[in-house]
Design a protein around this motif. Structure first.
Motif, PDB file in Angstrom:
ATOM      1  N   ILE A  67      -6.695  -1.262   3.992  1.00  0.00           N
ATOM      2  CA  ILE A  67      -5.330  -0.728   4.069  1.00  0.00           C
ATOM      3  C   ILE A  67      -5.059   0.202   2.894  1.00  0.00           C
ATOM      4  O   ILE A  67      -4.556   1.323   3.063  1.00  0.00           O
ATOM      5  CB  ILE A  67      -4.296  -1.868   4.093  1.00  0.00           C
ATOM      6  CG1 ILE A  67      -4.328  -2.596   5.433  1.00  0.00           C
ATOM      7  CG2 ILE A  67      -2.882  -1.329   3.836  1.00  0.00           C
ATOM      8  CD1 ILE A  67      -3.467  -3.844   5.478  1.00  0.00           C
ATOM      9  N   LEU A  68      -5.422  -0.231   1.683  1.00  0.00           N
ATOM     10  CA  LEU A  68      -5.123   0.597   0.513  1.00  0.00           C
ATOM     11  C   LEU A  68      -5.887   1.916   0.555  1.00  0.00           C
ATOM     12  O   LEU A  68      -5.311   2.982   0.276  1.00  0.00           O
ATOM     13  CB  LEU A  68      -5.439  -0.157  -0.779  1.00  0.00           C
ATOM     14  CG  LEU A  68      -5.108   0.643  -2.043  1.00  0.00           C
ATOM     15  CD1 LEU A  68      -3.625   0.995  -2.096  1.00  0.00           C
ATOM     16  CD2 LEU A  68      -5.513  -0.110  -3.298  1.00  0.00           C
ATOM     17  N   PHE A  69      -7.166   1.889   0.915  1.00  0.00           N
ATOM     18  CA  PHE A  69      -7.932   3.139   0.941  1.00  0.00           C
ATOM     19  C   PHE A  69      -7.480   4.051   2.084  1.00  0.00           C
ATOM     20  O   PHE A  69      -7.572   5.277   1.971  1.00  0.00           O
ATOM     21  CB  PHE A  69      -9.433   2.849   0.994  1.00  0.00           C
ATOM     22  CG  PHE A  69     -10.004   2.612  -0.377  1.00  0.00           C
ATOM     23  CD1 PHE A  69     -10.508   3.657  -1.127  1.00  0.00           C
ATOM     24  CD2 PHE A  69      -9.978   1.351  -0.937  1.00  0.00           C
ATOM     25  CE1 PHE A  69     -11.000   3.452  -2.406  1.00  0.00           C
ATOM     26  CE2 PHE A  69     -10.462   1.126  -2.212  1.00  0.00           C
ATOM     27  CZ  PHE A  69     -10.972   2.178  -2.954  1.00  0.00           C
TER      28      PHE A  69
ATOM     29  N   GLY B 240       0.820  -1.209   0.000  1.00  0.00           N
ATOM     30  CA  GLY B 240       0.000   0.000   0.000  1.00  0.00           C
ATOM     31  C   GLY B 240       0.852   1.257   0.000  1.00  0.00           C
ATOM     32  O   GLY B 240       0.572   2.224  -0.727  1.00  0.00           O
ATOM     33  N   GLU B 241       1.907   1.252   0.793  1.00  0.00           N
ATOM     34  CA  GLU B 241       2.822   2.397   0.843  1.00  0.00           C
ATOM     35  C   GLU B 241       3.534   2.583  -0.494  1.00  0.00           C
ATOM     36  O   GLU B 241       3.677   3.706  -0.989  1.00  0.00           O
ATOM     37  CB  GLU B 241       3.830   2.177   1.971  1.00  0.00           C
ATOM     38  CG  GLU B 241       4.623   3.404   2.338  1.00  0.00           C
ATOM     39  CD  GLU B 241       5.455   3.212   3.594  1.00  0.00           C
ATOM     40  OE1 GLU B 241       6.068   4.196   4.032  1.00  0.00           O
ATOM     41  OE2 GLU B 241       5.495   2.082   4.129  1.00  0.00           O
TER      42      GLU B 241
ATOM     43  N   ILE C 272      -4.526   5.724   0.349  1.00  0.00           N
ATOM     44  CA  ILE C 272      -4.943   6.647  -0.717  1.00  0.00           C
ATOM     45  C   ILE C 272      -5.545   7.914  -0.121  1.00  0.00           C
ATOM     46  O   ILE C 272      -5.161   9.044  -0.477  1.00  0.00           O
ATOM     47  CB  ILE C 272      -5.951   5.967  -1.658  1.00  0.00           C
ATOM     48  CG1 ILE C 272      -5.284   4.868  -2.480  1.00  0.00           C
ATOM     49  CG2 ILE C 272      -6.579   7.003  -2.612  1.00  0.00           C
ATOM     50  CD1 ILE C 272      -6.255   4.038  -3.302  1.00  0.00           C
ATOM     51  N   LEU C 273      -6.498   7.741   0.804  1.00  0.00           N
ATOM     52  CA  LEU C 273      -7.215   8.895   1.342  1.00  0.00           C
ATOM     53  C   LEU C 273      -6.379   9.700   2.337  1.00  0.00           C
ATOM     54  O   LEU C 273      -6.759  10.804   2.719  1.00  0.00           O
ATOM     55  CB  LEU C 273      -8.526   8.437   1.984  1.00  0.00           C
ATOM     56  CG  LEU C 273      -9.513   7.784   0.999  1.00  0.00           C
ATOM     57  CD1 LEU C 273     -10.737   7.261   1.734  1.00  0.00           C
ATOM     58  CD2 LEU C 273      -9.930   8.769  -0.094  1.00  0.00           C
ATOM     59  N   SER C 274      -5.237   9.172   2.725  1.00  0.00           N
ATOM     60  CA  SER C 274      -4.305   9.956   3.542  1.00  0.00           C
ATOM     61  C   SER C 274      -3.627  11.032   2.706  1.00  0.00           C
ATOM     62  O   SER C 274      -3.111  12.023   3.252  1.00  0.00           O
ATOM     63  CB  SER C 274      -3.223   9.036   4.132  1.00  0.00           C
ATOM     64  OG  SER C 274      -3.783   8.099   5.003  1.00  0.00           O
ATOM     65  N   HIS C 275      -3.627  10.852   1.382  1.00  0.00           N
ATOM     66  CA  HIS C 275      -2.887  11.764   0.507  1.00  0.00           C
ATOM     67  C   HIS C 275      -3.711  12.341  -0.642  1.00  0.00           C
ATOM     68  O   HIS C 275      -3.329  13.356  -1.222  1.00  0.00           O
ATOM     69  CB  HIS C 275      -1.676  11.034  -0.089  1.00  0.00           C
ATOM     70  CG  HIS C 275      -0.714  10.527   0.926  1.00  0.00           C
ATOM     71  ND1 HIS C 275       0.212  11.338   1.546  1.00  0.00           N
ATOM     72  CD2 HIS C 275      -0.529   9.289   1.446  1.00  0.00           C
ATOM     73  CE1 HIS C 275       0.932  10.628   2.403  1.00  0.00           C
ATOM     74  NE2 HIS C 275       0.508   9.384   2.360  1.00  0.00           N
TER      75      HIS C 275
END
Length: 530
Positions: A484-486, A152-153, A489-492
């Motif tokens: 984990i992926l969302f 994810g990162e 994504i939504l962190s950035h």
């Protein structure tokens, strides 16, 4: 003149013989639609005039106010179960009569496919499920969390490097690449970056293994199901020889390397190797959070079943790893694509989820943890609603392994006697969109799954991962991977519609799997927080 009469008689006889199977359900007192000669209820889908989910919706609505109805896949009679209580009865209570899925292909034609958990039948399935189920508990998901998080990162860093305020992408493509990297890492012990290296061998083989588009591939699947003996004659295989050799060789080489060098990784092959040594136990620590509302629990039927007594072979491990890949590569990426689409076209939902992501980031000081991700209630509500509106498994099936009778419940019913090897269908997509269970079913509303409302959902009307002992063993993994992926994504980024975004969404009619006709084109808009 006699030969003309003989030919006419032969044609009439053939027509009668081919048309007679379509009276199967009528003769049993079961309501049915109007099947097309030879093609039954499959013609619209086979001719690519109808998507698979639309076909499932059609047959569900075909005979309203019935607990069940009959359809025909070409000439094959199939009973569609529409009543939640009847679904429970057949899939759970009387599961011993409906243990297996219908066989796709003859047992010896494709060992890589036929040895996997989905394809196994009877005693062999029970033993393999009991052996593998300890590898899919929430404690084992926590064990693999770091590998999924790494992918994810890696995914988000790729897009952060782009010097654009809004990055237009086709979501199914990028999510398939992410799912490929996760499965490669967690199931096969192979590290990939399919965004940086778009044509890496693992991704290319994955695309070949999961591509079911086109008329002839649809016809091949029908041939598997309707005439398995004919498939055997023509040596029709589920996977190509190239795909078979690649994944089998990959797993065997990986296992040999680990055993030679004593390598231990927190991944699926390691867990399967532990299962081979009978070291896996079905236990859950109460302190470990589960992956969400949609998670399906392991049934007592398989928890208490006898495990495999013989040694698990490299071929067995390759088969399980490949079906794990097969499921994760396409279905999880479809879930992610549809979730991103719903967030983009429902900005109020995304606003609320972004707020929760910000709060979670503050809680964990910017460092993602297993407990923080699974503690996000609104994230779980969004994922649960996406699986309600867009279940990747639009229908699931069973086959009667012994004769069975559905007793009448209403005055207009009579006993329905199902012979051995009769197919039954559970039309998940249509049940999830029945306004009787979900008002305004086409509306994306995560509040259906808040603490108050989810307790009111009628049992056996929410089945994104199937039901009963034969439910999807990988539900926890799929949910964890998506969340984990969302989170990353939504962190950035914010997900937004762009000019190429299809509104409303139109389903593809050329594929058996759930997909958008014109793709999932959306924009990743950089967050002002960065």
């Amino acid at each position: 003149m006699w030969w003309i009469l003989a030919a006419a008689a032969a044609v009439a006889l053939c027509h009668w013989l081919l048309k007679r199977p379509h009276k199967y359900w009528i003769e049993k007192g079961v309501k049915q639609g109007r099947p097309i000669f030879l093609f039954g209820d499959s013609w619209e889908q086979l001719s690519q005039k109808q998507s698979h989910p639309e076909m499932v919706q059609m047959v569900y609505n075909m005979c309203p106010n019935t607990r069940y109805s009959g359809i025909y896949q070409l000439l094959q009679p199939t009973l569609v179960l529409k009543d939640p209580d009847l679904i429970r009865q057949i899939a759970v209570k009387d599961f011993d009569h409906f243990v297996d899925h219908p066989a796709f292909i003859p047992e010896d034609s494709d060992p890589l496919w036929n040895n996997n958990l989905f394809a196994l039948t009877g005693k062999r399935w029970r033993e393999m499920r009991a052996t593998l189920s300890p590898a899919f508990t929430s404690s084992k998901m926590k064990y693999m969390f770091s590998l999924i998080s790494q992918s994810g990162e890696q995914f988000v860093k790729y897009f952060l490097k782009k010097n654009e305020d809004v990055i237009t992408v086709e979501m199914k493509d990028i999510f398939t690449r992410f799912a490929n990297d996760v499965i490669a890492n967690t199931a096969f012990g192979v590290q990939c970056d399919s965004l940086v290296e778009p044509k890496n061998e693992f991704f290319v083989m994955g695309k070949k293994a999961t591509d079911f588009s086109g008329f002839w591939k649809n016809l091949k699947f029908m041939l598997f199901f309707i005439a398995p003996k004919l498939s055997d004659v023509f040596k029709v295989r589920f996977f190509s020889e190239e795909v078979n050799q690649f994944f089998t060789s990959l797993v065997r080489t990986n296992i040999q390397s680990r055993e030679t060098h004593g390598v231990v990784r927190p991944d699926m092959i390691q867990l399967l190797l532990e299962a081979r040594k009978n070291r896996l136990k079905h236990e859950e620590l109460h302190s470990i959070q589960d992956t969400g509302f949609a998670t399906v629990e392991e049934h007592e039927f398989t928890k208490n079943a006898k495990k495999i007594e013989r040694e698990i072979t490299d071929q067995d491990i390759a088969s399980q790893a490949l079906v794990f890949f097969f499921a994760g590569f396409d279905t999880v990426s479809s879930l992610m694509s549809l979730m991103s689409y719903e967030l983009a076209v429902n900005p109020d939902v995304q606003d609320k989820l972004l707020l929760e992501v910000d709060e979670a980031l503050e809680t964990c000081n910017g460092k993602i943890t297993y407990e923080v991700v699974l503690g996000m209630k609104y994230m779980d509500m969004v994922v649960s609603e996406c699986l309600r509106k867009w279940p990747n498994s639009v229908a699931t099936d069973r086959i009667s392994t012994k004769p069975y009778t559905i007793e009448p419940k209403y005055p207009d019913e009579k006993p329905v006697h199902l012979e051995k090897n009769t197919s039954v269908w559970i039309p998940i997509f249509a049940i999830h969109r029945d306004p009787k269970y979900y008002p305004e079913p086409d509306r994306f509303d995560p509040e259906r799954f808040n603490d108050e409302n989810k307790a009111k959902i009628k049992p056996y009307t929410y089945l994104p991962f199937g039901t009963g002992p034969r439910n999807c063993i990988g539900s926890r993994f799929a949910l964890l991977e998506t969340k984990i992926l969302f989170f990353y994504i939504l962190s950035h980024f914010r997900i937004i519609p762009v000019q190429k975004t299809p509104i409303p969404l139109v389903l593809c009619k050329k594929q058996l799997n759930l997909n958008a006709k014109d793709g999932y084109w959306l924009g990743l808009q950089r967050s002002s927080k960065i």
